[in-house]
Design an enzyme around this catalytic site. Sequence first.
Site, PDB file in Angstrom:
ATOM      1  N   GLU A 115       1.243  -4.710  10.729  1.00  0.00           N
ATOM      2  CA  GLU A 115       0.651  -3.229  10.684  1.00  0.00           C
ATOM      3  C   GLU A 115       1.530  -2.499  11.580  1.00  0.00           C
ATOM      4  O   GLU A 115       1.508  -2.587  12.717  1.00  0.00           O
ATOM      5  CB  GLU A 115      -0.846  -3.059  11.088  1.00  0.00           C
ATOM      6  CG  GLU A 115      -1.943  -3.823  10.379  1.00  0.00           C
ATOM      7  CD  GLU A 115      -2.317  -2.786   9.108  1.00  0.00           C
ATOM      8  OE1 GLU A 115      -1.801  -1.521   9.257  1.00  0.00           O
ATOM      9  OE2 GLU A 115      -2.740  -3.259   8.111  1.00  0.00           O
ATOM     10  N   GLU A 131       1.983   4.057   2.663  1.00  0.00           N
ATOM     11  CA  GLU A 131       2.049   3.580   4.100  1.00  0.00           C
ATOM     12  C   GLU A 131       3.803   3.802   3.996  1.00  0.00           C
ATOM     13  O   GLU A 131       4.341   2.877   4.257  1.00  0.00           O
ATOM     14  CB  GLU A 131       1.518   2.099   4.428  1.00  0.00           C
ATOM     15  CG  GLU A 131       0.085   2.276   4.485  1.00  0.00           C
ATOM     16  CD  GLU A 131      -0.379   0.783   4.475  1.00  0.00           C
ATOM     17  OE1 GLU A 131       0.199  -0.116   4.341  1.00  0.00           O
ATOM     18  OE2 GLU A 131      -1.946   0.818   4.277  1.00  0.00           O
ATOM     19  N   ARG A 163      -3.252   4.797  -2.248  1.00  0.00           N
ATOM     20  CA  ARG A 163      -3.107   3.494  -1.595  1.00  0.00           C
ATOM     21  C   ARG A 163      -3.022   2.240  -2.747  1.00  0.00           C
ATOM     22  O   ARG A 163      -2.129   1.289  -2.340  1.00  0.00           O
ATOM     23  CB  ARG A 163      -4.295   3.121  -0.671  1.00  0.00           C
ATOM     24  CG  ARG A 163      -4.504   1.741  -0.321  1.00  0.00           C
ATOM     25  CD  ARG A 163      -5.751   1.488   0.254  1.00  0.00           C
ATOM     26  NE  ARG A 163      -6.408   0.392   0.391  1.00  0.00           N
ATOM     27  CZ  ARG A 163      -6.417  -0.520   1.719  1.00  0.00           C
ATOM     28  NH1 ARG A 163      -6.112  -0.030   2.734  1.00  0.00           N
ATOM     29  NH2 ARG A 163      -7.034  -1.831   1.629  1.00  0.00           N
ATOM     30  N   HIS A 209       2.561  -3.672   6.409  1.00  0.00           N
ATOM     31  CA  HIS A 209       1.647  -2.574   6.262  1.00  0.00           C
ATOM     32  C   HIS A 209       1.856  -1.649   7.502  1.00  0.00           C
ATOM     33  O   HIS A 209       2.484  -1.817   8.411  1.00  0.00           O
ATOM     34  CB  HIS A 209       0.156  -3.146   6.196  1.00  0.00           C
ATOM     35  CG  HIS A 209      -0.270  -3.823   5.144  1.00  0.00           C
ATOM     36  ND1 HIS A 209      -0.844  -3.234   3.992  1.00  0.00           N
ATOM     37  CD2 HIS A 209       0.257  -5.019   4.564  1.00  0.00           C
ATOM     38  CE1 HIS A 209      -1.205  -4.388   3.048  1.00  0.00           C
ATOM     39  NE2 HIS A 209      -0.542  -5.428   3.340  1.00  0.00           N
ATOM     40  N   HIS A 257       0.758  -1.186   0.014  1.00  0.00           N
ATOM     41  CA  HIS A 257      -0.063   0.019  -0.029  1.00  0.00           C
ATOM     42  C   HIS A 257       0.994   1.238   0.107  1.00  0.00           C
ATOM     43  O   HIS A 257       1.562   1.508   0.727  1.00  0.00           O
ATOM     44  CB  HIS A 257      -0.635   0.193   1.129  1.00  0.00           C
ATOM     45  CG  HIS A 257      -2.236  -0.752   1.033  1.00  0.00           C
ATOM     46  ND1 HIS A 257      -2.654  -1.616   1.993  1.00  0.00           N
ATOM     47  CD2 HIS A 257      -2.771  -1.451  -0.064  1.00  0.00           C
ATOM     48  CE1 HIS A 257      -3.604  -2.360   1.759  1.00  0.00           C
ATOM     49  NE2 HIS A 257      -3.660  -2.498   0.481  1.00  0.00           N
TER      50      HIS A 257
END
Lengths: 306, 96
Positions: A267, A69, A124, A193, A66
């Site tokens: 994440e 990020e 994204r 991510h 993505h």
Amino acid sequence: TSTFDYSAYHTLDEIYTFMDLLVAENPDLVSKIEIGRSTENRPLYVLKFSKGGTNRPAVWIDTGIHSREWVTQASGVWFAKKITLDHENDEGLAAVLEQMDIFLEIITNPDGFAFTHSQNRLWRKTRSKHSGSLCVGVDPNRNWDAAFGEPGASGNPCSQTYHGPYANSEPEVRAIVDFVKSHGNVKAFVSIHSYSQLLLYPYGYTDTPAPDQQELHELSGKAVAALSSLYGTKYKHGSIITTIYKASGNTVDWTYDQGIKYSFTFELRDTGLYGFLLPAKLIVPTAQETWLALKVIMEHARDHLY
Amino acid sequence: FETFVGQQVLRIIPTSDEELQKVQELQELEHLELDFWLSPRGLGSPVDVRVPFPSLQPLKAHLEANGISYSVMIEDVQALVDEEQSQMLRTPRGLP
């Protein structure tokens, strides 16, 4: 690379130049592989860290699927340098590299990343175009052949979670699929991510527990504990569907279903004020703490080869 | 260049099943062009959503009408983007 500013965000060209320098400085350890081309014909590069041998068991790490990020691509750069610095002095890493290769794709979605630098900081998806829609891009984390198109992804091309016209329609995804299949010996796969401070394992498309759930849960718990030990950053861990929400067609569900037991998705920071606009001064601390967790996963994979 | 002038990021923390359902339904309102930075996950878990300027008042009115409290997490997205860009420009660029 010793004077590269790791506490700053960099453009695609700068990161690609960094990779070339890293390879030039460490020819016996690092090589660069082009695994495909993006929609806009940018090269998809993977750094291979290897101490020799053929088709050894491997760890895969990717950052930046993505594009917005940014802390993930920046962390990927830091990981690459860290491996070259520690591959002899760090007992755990050295032991991993004695038995395994590490593949690191720092810019998994280069078209999107370039777009975040030139047009839309908060982009994204990929940059593919689809007939019948004015909207551009597919969510490359919903484009994998794992319950593709089922609930947990959107069929609307304008959505941030658009799954695309068919599984592997995005060349950025297809390239990894082809690489993993042709390699055939990837034992751990970590897709990175941001920003929710989570470490997740399959499944996302079903609430049926993965056959290895207990081991994955224990391992992710250890990884998160190692991460938190550095700066006290709080992470949760669990399966995708029980910890966040249903997500079909996602990366690590596909890798797990391919038989890669140690499949995780991270994440990174932060759940606080900034999100995608994470200040650059937080890059290095984020990468440092994440590295501790990655090492736990890699060392476990090395100790439990299957 | 896309700008984010007038855009805000709102943080919503659903505290009941009804609130959670209402927030989940926001994801279906595509005309608002909401960008969920953190999607609804469960009670007590924050939901962060970037809101385009034209949708700001309708969304806030919708939330208030349904008794859902929210806070403004990022007051001015463009200001943060500008700050980030200027930081990048100040950083020594290029490689030796």
